[in-house]
Enzyme design. Structure first.
Site, mmCIF file in Angstrom:
data_model
loop_
_atom_site.group_PDB
_atom_site.id
_atom_site.type_symbol
_atom_site.label_atom_id
_atom_site.label_comp_id
_atom_site.label_asym_id
_atom_site.label_seq_id
_atom_site.Cartn_x
_atom_site.Cartn_y
_atom_site.Cartn_z
ATOM 1 N N HIS A 15 1.025 -1.262 -0.070
ATOM 2 C CA HIS A 15 0.126 -0.027 -0.097
ATOM 3 C C HIS A 15 0.990 1.228 -0.114
ATOM 4 O O HIS A 15 0.491 2.321 -0.574
ATOM 5 C CB HIS A 15 -0.942 -0.185 1.164
ATOM 6 C CG HIS A 15 -1.764 1.220 1.414
ATOM 7 N ND1 HIS A 15 -2.983 1.370 0.372
ATOM 8 C CD2 HIS A 15 -1.838 2.320 1.742
ATOM 9 C CE1 HIS A 15 -3.589 2.419 0.736
ATOM 10 N NE2 HIS A 15 -2.801 3.198 1.612
ATOM 11 N N TYR A 16 1.868 1.165 0.830
ATOM 12 C CA TYR A 16 2.787 2.301 1.013
ATOM 13 C C TYR A 16 3.201 2.650 -0.621
ATOM 14 O O TYR A 16 3.539 3.676 -1.121
ATOM 15 C CB TYR A 16 4.008 2.093 1.828
ATOM 16 C CG TYR A 16 5.035 3.039 1.910
ATOM 17 C CD1 TYR A 16 4.995 4.359 2.452
ATOM 18 C CD2 TYR A 16 6.261 2.626 1.558
ATOM 19 C CE1 TYR A 16 5.921 5.212 2.398
ATOM 20 C CE2 TYR A 16 7.638 3.503 1.506
ATOM 21 C CZ TYR A 16 7.322 4.746 1.986
ATOM 22 O OH TYR A 16 8.302 5.551 2.126
ATOM 23 N N LEU A 17 4.012 1.411 -1.193
ATOM 24 C CA LEU A 17 4.503 1.795 -2.756
ATOM 25 C C LEU A 17 3.404 2.226 -3.620
ATOM 26 O O LEU A 17 3.863 3.006 -4.440
ATOM 27 C CB LEU A 17 5.240 0.282 -2.877
ATOM 28 C CG LEU A 17 6.497 -0.140 -2.269
ATOM 29 C CD1 LEU A 17 6.749 -1.391 -2.730
ATOM 30 C CD2 LEU A 17 7.378 0.857 -2.009
ATOM 31 N N LYS B 91 3.296 6.001 -2.994
ATOM 32 C CA LYS B 91 4.427 6.453 -3.773
ATOM 33 C C LYS B 91 4.217 6.468 -5.201
ATOM 34 O O LYS B 91 4.641 7.670 -5.722
ATOM 35 C CB LYS B 91 5.674 5.884 -3.003
ATOM 36 C CG LYS B 91 5.888 6.220 -1.773
ATOM 37 C CD LYS B 91 6.580 7.425 -1.684
ATOM 38 C CE LYS B 91 6.927 7.968 -0.295
ATOM 39 N NZ LYS B 91 7.247 9.477 0.051
#
Length: 215
Positions: A129-131, A134
């Site tokens: 999810h973080y990637l 980004k």
């Protein structure tokens, strides 16, 4: 703010990497740092250093933070550990909001601190999810019309930098010091370096200045 140097807004100035970015900007003969922080109590540490500050929250209106600013470094982020809602709010929507107001203000260059494998979030496991956040922010910047550099470091560590890296469009997963990342982010502020470029970086054997000539 300084008029003889380019004023550089640092979003995420209160973070570990952000503070190092501020330090390198202070040392530069070309740039004047402007630390963007969320809380008034965070301003004092920068005022002691004679560093300009501006209050700004990535989850609120940001139009005022780019007044008098020439270039922007986005080094804010949740680190992927604060839950998906915060990650979306800060790493994705906050970044997109700052990109939008930068575009309206005629900012000369926008430098984005992204993450290795942001082009392949599905490989990130718990960080998927973080990637994704980004990746979405990076794509928004690429489509904004702003001059940009997108820097995607490997796993960050707190050792002293070596000023030597491996940099390419894709690199194997590895580590890199926050120190060298901060130095690189300041280095690519130059209009002639990594212009409209996206690259990954880990520790390596090539001087940062030489490695970035490829972009």
């Amino acid at each position: 703010m300084n008029t003889s140097k380019e004023n550089i807004l640092v979003a995420g100035a209160n973070g570990t990497t952000g503070k190092q970015i501020i330090s390198y900007l202070k040392e530069s003969q070309y740039y004047n740092p402007v630390a963007m922080v969320r809380k008034e109590e965070q301003q004092e540490q920068f005022k002691i250093q004679n560093v300009d500050t501006v209050l700004g929250d990535l989850e609120k209106d940001l139009s005022h933070v780019v007044e008098g600013i020439d270039k922007v470094i986005f080094a804010a982020g949740s680190g992927g550990s604060t839950g998906p809602e915060k990650t979306t709010a800060v790493d994705q929507e906050g970044a997109k909001s700052l990109i939008d107001v930068s575009k309206k203000a005629g900012i000369k260059k926008f430098v984005m601190l992204s993450s290795i494998n942001a082009d392949k979030p599905e490989t990130g496991g718990d960080l998927e999810h973080y990637l994704e956040a980004k990746q979405n922010a990076d794509n928004h910047l690429k489509n904004s019309g702003l001059l940009y550099s997108i820097v995607r470091p490997g796993t960050l560590k707190n050792d002293k930098g070596t000023r030597k890296i491996t940099a390419a469009e894709k690199v194997d997963m590895g580590k890199i010091t926050r120190d060298d990342v901060a130095y690189t982010l300041v280095h690519v502020l130059n209009d002639d370096i990594a212009q409209n470029a996206v690259f990954e970086m880990i520790e390596g054997d090539e001087r940062i200045e030489d490695a970035l000539k490829a972009f």
